[in-house]
Write a protein that holds these residues in place. Structure first.
Motif, PDB file in Angstrom:
ATOM      1  N   TYR A   1       7.574  13.199  -5.379  1.00 57.83           N
ATOM      2  CA  TYR A   1       6.677  13.003  -4.701  1.00 57.83           C
ATOM      3  C   TYR A   1       5.618  14.015  -4.706  1.00 57.83           C
ATOM      4  O   TYR A   1       4.196  13.528  -4.971  1.00 57.83           O
ATOM      5  CB  TYR A   1       6.893  12.915  -2.864  1.00 57.83           C
ATOM      6  CG  TYR A   1       5.925  12.373  -2.144  1.00 57.83           C
ATOM      7  CD1 TYR A   1       5.877  11.206  -1.629  1.00 57.83           C
ATOM      8  CD2 TYR A   1       5.115  13.095  -1.650  1.00 57.83           C
ATOM      9  CE1 TYR A   1       5.210  10.446  -0.827  1.00 57.83           C
ATOM     10  CE2 TYR A   1       4.166  12.666  -0.504  1.00 57.83           C
ATOM     11  CZ  TYR A   1       4.121  11.495  -0.423  1.00 57.83           C
ATOM     12  OH  TYR A   1       3.098  10.901   0.394  1.00 57.83           O
TER      13      TYR A   1
ATOM     14  N   SER B   1      11.218   6.166   7.529  1.00 60.85           N
ATOM     15  CA  SER B   1      10.724   7.055   7.994  1.00 60.85           C
ATOM     16  C   SER B   1      11.139   7.723   9.160  1.00 60.85           C
ATOM     17  O   SER B   1      10.630   7.816  10.243  1.00 60.85           O
ATOM     18  CB  SER B   1       9.187   6.710   8.371  1.00 60.85           C
ATOM     19  OG  SER B   1       8.374   6.523   7.439  1.00 60.85           O
TER      20      SER B   1
ATOM     21  N   ASP C   1      -1.651   6.564   0.865  1.00 62.72           N
ATOM     22  CA  ASP C   1      -2.368   7.434   1.956  1.00 62.72           C
ATOM     23  C   ASP C   1      -2.817   8.676   1.656  1.00 62.72           C
ATOM     24  O   ASP C   1      -3.873   9.311   2.174  1.00 62.72           O
ATOM     25  CB  ASP C   1      -1.109   7.272   3.073  1.00 62.72           C
ATOM     26  CG  ASP C   1       0.050   7.995   2.829  1.00 62.72           C
ATOM     27  OD1 ASP C   1       0.239   8.435   1.599  1.00 62.72           O
ATOM     28  OD2 ASP C   1       0.919   8.253   3.822  1.00 62.72           O
TER      29      ASP C   1
ATOM     30  N   MET D   1       0.404   7.992   6.771  1.00 65.14           N
ATOM     31  CA  MET D   1       0.961   6.663   7.024  1.00 65.14           C
ATOM     32  C   MET D   1       2.129   6.521   8.205  1.00 65.14           C
ATOM     33  O   MET D   1       2.032   5.955   9.018  1.00 65.14           O
ATOM     34  CB  MET D   1       1.415   5.798   5.847  1.00 65.14           C
ATOM     35  CG  MET D   1       2.208   4.454   6.119  1.00 65.14           C
ATOM     36  SD  MET D   1       2.478   3.467   4.934  1.00 65.14           S
ATOM     37  CE  MET D   1       3.538   4.428   3.738  1.00 65.14           C
ATOM     38  N   ASP D   2       3.354   7.320   7.902  1.00 64.43           N
ATOM     39  CA  ASP D   2       4.405   7.286   8.602  1.00 64.43           C
ATOM     40  C   ASP D   2       4.188   7.615  10.133  1.00 64.43           C
ATOM     41  O   ASP D   2       4.550   6.947  11.149  1.00 64.43           O
ATOM     42  CB  ASP D   2       5.395   7.877   7.997  1.00 64.43           C
ATOM     43  CG  ASP D   2       5.890   7.680   6.510  1.00 64.43           C
ATOM     44  OD1 ASP D   2       5.232   6.486   6.045  1.00 64.43           O
ATOM     45  OD2 ASP D   2       6.471   8.433   5.724  1.00 64.43           O
TER      46      ASP D   2
ATOM     47  N   GLY E   1       0.979  -1.202   0.053  1.00 63.56           N
ATOM     48  CA  GLY E   1      -0.007  -0.010   0.022  1.00 63.56           C
ATOM     49  C   GLY E   1       0.806   1.212  -0.001  1.00 63.56           C
ATOM     50  O   GLY E   1       1.009   2.183   0.977  1.00 63.56           O
ATOM     51  N   GLU E   2       1.494   1.429  -1.303  1.00 61.95           N
ATOM     52  CA  GLU E   2       2.439   2.615  -1.196  1.00 61.95           C
ATOM     53  C   GLU E   2       1.690   3.791  -2.208  1.00 61.95           C
ATOM     54  O   GLU E   2       0.989   3.350  -3.113  1.00 61.95           O
ATOM     55  CB  GLU E   2       3.693   1.959  -1.984  1.00 61.95           C
ATOM     56  CG  GLU E   2       5.073   2.454  -1.238  1.00 61.95           C
ATOM     57  CD  GLU E   2       5.097   2.159   0.087  1.00 61.95           C
ATOM     58  OE1 GLU E   2       4.660   2.899   1.093  1.00 61.95           O
ATOM     59  OE2 GLU E   2       5.621   1.036   0.500  1.00 61.95           O
TER      60      GLU E   2
HETATM   61  C1  GLA Z   1       6.219   8.515   2.224  1.00 63.58           C
HETATM   62  C2  GLA Z   1       5.313   9.291   2.694  1.00 63.58           C
HETATM   63  C3  GLA Z   1       4.106   8.409   3.306  1.00 63.58           C
HETATM   64  C4  GLA Z   1       3.647   7.682   2.098  1.00 63.58           C
HETATM   65  C5  GLA Z   1       5.099   6.891   1.528  1.00 63.58           C
HETATM   66  C6  GLA Z   1       4.432   6.144   0.213  1.00 63.58           C
HETATM   67  O1  GLA Z   1       6.929   7.744   3.317  1.00 63.58           O
HETATM   68  O2  GLA Z   1       5.854  10.127   3.924  1.00 63.58           O
HETATM   69  O3  GLA Z   1       3.160   9.344   3.610  1.00 63.58           O
HETATM   70  O4  GLA Z   1       2.882   8.241   1.096  1.00 63.58           O
HETATM   71  O5  GLA Z   1       5.853   7.759   1.030  1.00 63.58           O
HETATM   72  O6  GLA Z   1       3.590   5.149   0.295  1.00 63.58           O
END
Ligand code: GLA
Length: 386
Positions: free
Chosen positions: A222, A126, A38, A171-172, A34-35
């Motif tokens: 990103y 992260s 978020d 997510m992180d 799940g990348e």
């Molecule tokens: C980074 C971002 C997250 C997420 C990932 C990809 O880690 O900080 O919020 O979007 O990339 O899944």
């Protein structure tokens, strides 16, 4: 590097000349699948690891904040009445958190803060979320701000948006604050509802292979990806006003509405819709003990991240591809934002090191870089250390 509470206390005292009032830590994270879902109101499946950012804090008599980062052997000072973005990159992770707390009309007093961590930076684990969350968490405890764990995660995320310049999802930070040892979080990023799913892999375990490529292009790419997703939603919304995110969109809608306008935006947005589907399949497989089924979705996810969403790099592709021939590896993919960092692998227990030892010389010859293994132990979210 192990960081004990004694070491934390001693270092704090050396720098600030007194004992700290409180110690805390917030971990880094992995994500099973799940990348880039978020920030599209999709699902993610992360959990915290036992590498963390550790902080020691003490109250001051004035309105100053004084922060020491062990990694840079550097001290930064600011006045609570004039918090602003700094030219010192790492300081912004602290200043952004302070700013977010002030934006919520909560009162802080001056403080001294010592920061040290063992989350490898640039590995896609992260470390920055761990830093933001450790700071927000300890400030919340020390000054009794009454913030929930969810709010602490949001403060971390907004720090990235406002003081760091990355429009990341949740997510992180969510994983850093709310994880539980031995389980992954199935988080619905639309409403932040979640369930803990036991990470029971039977004869298998999670092993990370670090490309040791630092993702330098990552933040602009990103934000570009995020803009493509928003464009797709805007186009679909013209015809279906009820749609607010890619979560509400089907591949068929993207084909009829987005594809004729822009092929690249179409491919990127379709990736997100299908990644949510892969995650749901992978999560069901995990729940029913079908580890091969879980791994299969991870391989598919890697191919899509590389060829469709285009956030991989040669080194990640090489590692994810190489292990496909190994009977002990059931799944592998790049992890996190991309352009470097680690692959996450589901490997038969005990085989991680020997497989890495086999790949390392080939990897070195091809890319001139070391391949390193990061074993994974899950952990709980942010906590006070006694
Ligand atoms: C980074 C971002 C997250 C997420 C990932 C990809 O880690 O900080 O919020 O979007 O990339 O899944």
């Amino acid at each position: 590097m192990e960081i004990s509470s004694l070491k934390l206390k001693t270092s704090y005292k050396e720098i600030f000349g007194q004992d700290p009032d409180l110690l805390a830590k917030s971990p880094g994270r992995i994500n099973i699948i799940g990348e880039h879902t978020d920030y599209n109101e999709g699902f993610v499946l992360p959990t915290a690891i036992d590498n963390a950012v550790f902080v020691a804090i003490g109250v001051r008599e004035d309105d100053k904040i004084s922060v020491y980062a062990e990694e840079f052997k550097e001290k930064f000072e600011a006045d609570l009445n004039h918090i602003a973005i700094s030219e010192i990159g790492w300081a912004n992770y602290v200043l952004g958190v302070v700013n977010q707390i002030q934006e919520r009309n909560l009162t802080l007093k001056g403080f001294n803060l010592y920061i040290v961590g063992n989350v490898p930076a640039g590995a896609g684990l992260s470390s920055s979320a761990a830093l933001e969350c450790s700071v927000a968490f300890i400030l919340n405890e020390l000054f009794q701000l009454g913030l929930s764990r969810q709010e602490i995660a949001k403060i971390g995320q907004m720090t990235e948006h406002t003081y760091v310049g990355v429009k990341c999802g949740i997510m992180d930070q969510f994983a850093s604050v709310l994880s539980k040892e031995g389980a992954v979080l199935k988080l619905d990023c639309r409403d932040l509802s979640f369930e803990y799913v036991p990470l029971e892999l039977g004869d298998y375990e999670v092993v990370l292979f670090n490309t040791n490529v630092k993702h330098s292009l990552a933040s602009s790419a990103y934000n570009d990806r995020r803009a493509s997703c928003e464009q797709a939603v805007a186009w679909v919304k013209e015809i279906h006003p009820e749609v607010n995110s890619l979560r509400d969109v089907t591949v068929a809608q993207l084909e009829t509405i987005v594809q004729p306008k822009d092929q690249d935006v179409f491919v990127k947005s379709r990736y997100v819709v299908q990644e949510n589907e892969r995650l749901n399949k992978a999560c069901d497989a995990l729940k029913s003990g079908d580890i091969a089924g879980l791994g299969e979705q991870m391989f598919l996810a890697h191919a899509a991240l590389s060829k469709e969403y285009e956030v991989s790099c040669e080194e990640l592709d090489f590692l994810a591809e190489y292990v496909k021939d190994k009977p002990e590896v059931v799944g592998a993919r790049m992890m996190g934002g991309g352009f470097g960092g680690c692959t996450i692998n589901i490997i038969k227990k005990g085989f991680g090191d020997s497989i890495a030892a086999e790949i390392a010389p080939i990897y070195k010859a091809k890319f001139g870089l070391d391949l390193t293994v990061i074993p994974v132990k899950t952990s709980g979210g942010s906590q006070i250390i006694t």
